[in-house]
Design a protein around this motif. Structure first.
Motif, short mmCIF file in Angstrom:
data_model
loop_
_atom_site.label_atom_id
_atom_site.label_comp_id
_atom_site.label_asym_id
_atom_site.label_seq_id
_atom_site.Cartn_x
_atom_site.Cartn_y
_atom_site.Cartn_z
N ARG A 216 -0.42 2.92 -0.89
CA ARG A 216 0.95 2.46 -0.66
C ARG A 216 0.98 1.03 -0.15
O ARG A 216 1.78 0.21 -0.59
CB ARG A 216 1.64 3.35 0.38
N GLN B 224 -4.61 11.95 2.01
CA GLN B 224 -3.60 11.22 2.78
C GLN B 224 -4.05 9.80 3.09
O GLN B 224 -3.27 8.85 3.00
CB GLN B 224 -3.35 11.93 4.12
N ARG B 225 -5.33 9.67 3.42
CA ARG B 225 -5.84 8.35 3.78
C ARG B 225 -5.84 7.43 2.56
O ARG B 225 -5.44 6.27 2.66
CB ARG B 225 -7.25 8.47 4.36
N THR C 189 -2.31 6.36 1.91
CA THR C 189 -1.85 5.34 2.86
C THR C 189 -2.29 3.95 2.41
O THR C 189 -1.50 3.00 2.39
CB THR C 189 -2.40 5.64 4.27
N ILE C 190 -3.56 3.85 2.03
CA ILE C 190 -4.09 2.57 1.54
C ILE C 190 -3.40 2.16 0.25
O ILE C 190 -2.98 1.02 0.07
CB ILE C 190 -5.62 2.66 1.31
#
Lengths: 279, 251
Positions: free
Chosen positions: B16, B9-10, B13-14
């Protein structure tokens, strides 16, 4: 407007920030010299000091941006060096100068921070809406950050620090660049937030300390030279001073040395000079 | 409320945010237009796609490394230098991300963008397929080689970008590094080195060259050794990148 208790009546709660023996050297420069600091829930701590005293360096060590040369930081019971990810979840941080991505829209930027904080879907949308409302960013939420005024940029920085409703807030000059109205709003917000969390804010404005802080810490040359309530700070000024009493205390603590200390310092500098000369 | 995030997920996020930043600025359109224009120019005018009378994409792929030499550093130079200049690196590092999340997320976004550019050259492939019967296996292998090479250059460039807050310096360093990875694979350079050093040295030098492995795949065989070469450059570059960020977060 929330009813805020007068500053000195608050009873501090659990310790949320514990810094022990924080020390930082940059090569030959000893920027922070063994700072011990415990900040409890309900405390709004004003971090004061001349430029270059080590305020930002200390805050950067509290948030894990800088690694201390020695010492440890515990945030809400989590040791920063053992579980950095866990410790970073406990706080919101406004770095010096409120950096943001110039090409991103305010909303897009806050959504990014929200995602980084683990929000998704509806919860993310809601968190962004709440924080936009809280710091009055509604008018600019579709603008790119590069088009914002200094005051709005600072508020975007504040919004990103608040989005996950953290128990710890570390704010490096949160009111810098704001106009008097905005300053007032942000101070009200911080005072309101401080009631059930730990807030550490650095500032150059001493009236701000009186207005929002329950505790003032003055740092000079990397060492804590005062730690007490704003009232205690005020009482350090001689009776004869009737205006800008905090300014007076601040100057006394950060510029003048006591006679003793001054002579010791002179002796020390001479000793160094002699040694360097004899080499 | 403190949401616990998984590593994936992390990184997502980066990824995107990074990918969006290419398209928020004119960077994406300028890059894609110039890439397609130059690759077309090389393929038709210098490579002589039509004159050769052969239905293959060799003229296109042959010039690609030299195009990458300037265009890939243009993507990688901003990866970290920009974060340092604007101070947003302080934000990234104090958010609940690990340095590895940041390095991988940023790399994957840059690589995805480069791959989009490469894939946009597909009309060339369709044209050749319409005019004749190219060996599609060779074309697919060549596309894979191009993407691997872009990834290797990006990993090296990201690493160099982490060293500075000046994008121009990051660009120049990356061009030089990629240039070295390319020229050691040129036959002329290999002959020169072979002239005064033992054969083993010349061979070792060639096997460290990106061009050598790229050409090897272009011949139509996706050899494991060549793939391994590019993946190890990528992994090595990312590991160095993470170490640099870890040690020099605040500089």
């Amino acid at each position: 407007m929330p009813q805020t208790p007068t500053t000195d009546q608050r009873t501090p709660g659990a310790p949320l920030i514990i810094a022990h023996g924080l020390d930082k050297r940059f090569g030959a420069i000893h920027a922070v010299r063994g700072i011990d600091l415990t900040v409890r829930s309900g405390e709004v701590l004003g971090f004061l000091g001349p430029n270059g005293a080590g305020k930002s360096t200390t805050m950067r060590m509290l948030t894990g941006f800088l690694e201390p040369t020695a010492g440890s930081v515990t945030l809400d019971g989590i040791a920063l060096d053992r579980d950095p990810l866990g410790a970073k979840r406990t706080f919101g941080y406004l770095p010096e100068g409120a950096p943001g991505y110039p090409d991103m829209r305010v909303e897009e930027f806050l959504r990014f921070i929200g995602r980084a904080r683990g929000f998704t879907g509806d919860a993310l949308r809601k968190a962004v809406d709440v924080v936009v409302d809280r710091v009055n960013l509604g008018a600019v939420r579709r603008q790119t950050i590069e088009t914002l005024s200094k005051g709005f940029k600072r508020r975007v920085g504040l919004a990103q620090a608040l989005i996950h409703n953290p128990r710890i807030l570390i704010l490096d000059e949160p009111t810098d660049g704001l106009d008097p109205n905005q300053k007032h709003e942000v101070r009200e917000l911080i005072r309101h937030l401080g009631s059930d969390r730990s807030v550490v804010l650095s500032t150059h404005i001493l009236e701000e300390v009186e207005a929002v802080c329950t505790r003032a810490v003055i740092i000079n040359r990397g060492e804590i030279v005062f730690d007490g309530t704003p009232n205690e700070m005020d009482s350090r000024a001689p009776r004869s001073v009737d205006r800008n009493r905090l300014d007076h205390v601040f100057r006394a603590l950060t510029t003048k040395d006591t006679a003793d200390e001054a002579s010791r310092r002179v002796a020390r500098s001479l000793g160094v000079a002699v040694k360097e000369g004899s080499r | 409320m403190n949401g616990v995030t998984t590593g994936a997920q992390r990184v997502a996020t980066i990824f995107r945010r990074e990918l969006a930043s290419y398209f928020n600025t004119p960077l994406a359109s300028v890059f894609l237009v110039i890439f397609l224009f130059l690759s077309g120019l090389f393929t038709f005018n210098i490579g002589g796609l039509y004159d050769r009378g052969q239905a293959d994409l060799r003229p296109f792929f042959q010039f690609l490394p030299w195009l990458f030499l300037f265009l890939v550093p243009a993507i990688s130079m901003r990866l970290w230098a920009e974060e340092r200049r604007t101070g947003t690196i302080e934000l990234l590092v104090t958010l609940p991300f690990t340095v590895v999340d940041l390095v991988i997320g940023k790399f994957l976004a840059a690589w995805a963008f480069a791959c989009v550019a490469i894939i946009l050259s597909a009309p060339l492939w369709f044209t050749v397929a319409w005019l004749g019967t190219p060996d599609h296996g060779v074309v697919v292998a060549s596309y894979v080689a191009s993407m691997l090479m872009a990834g290797a250059f990006l990993a090296v460039g990201g690493c160099l970008s982490a060293l500075t807050k000046n994008q121009v310096i990051a660009f120049v360093l990356c061009v030089v590094a990629c240039f070295l990875l390319l020229i050691t694979g040129l036959p002329a350079v290999q002959d020169y080195v072979a002239g005064w050093s033992p054969r083993e040295v010349a061979e070792a030098l060639a096997s460290m060259s990106a061009l050598f492995h790229f050409d090897s795949i272009l011949r139509g065989v996706l050899d494991l050794r060549d793939v391994l070469y590019f993946t190890s450059v990528i992994v090595g570059g990312l590991a160095c990148n993470a170490l640099i960020i870890q040690w020099r977060k605040a500089d």
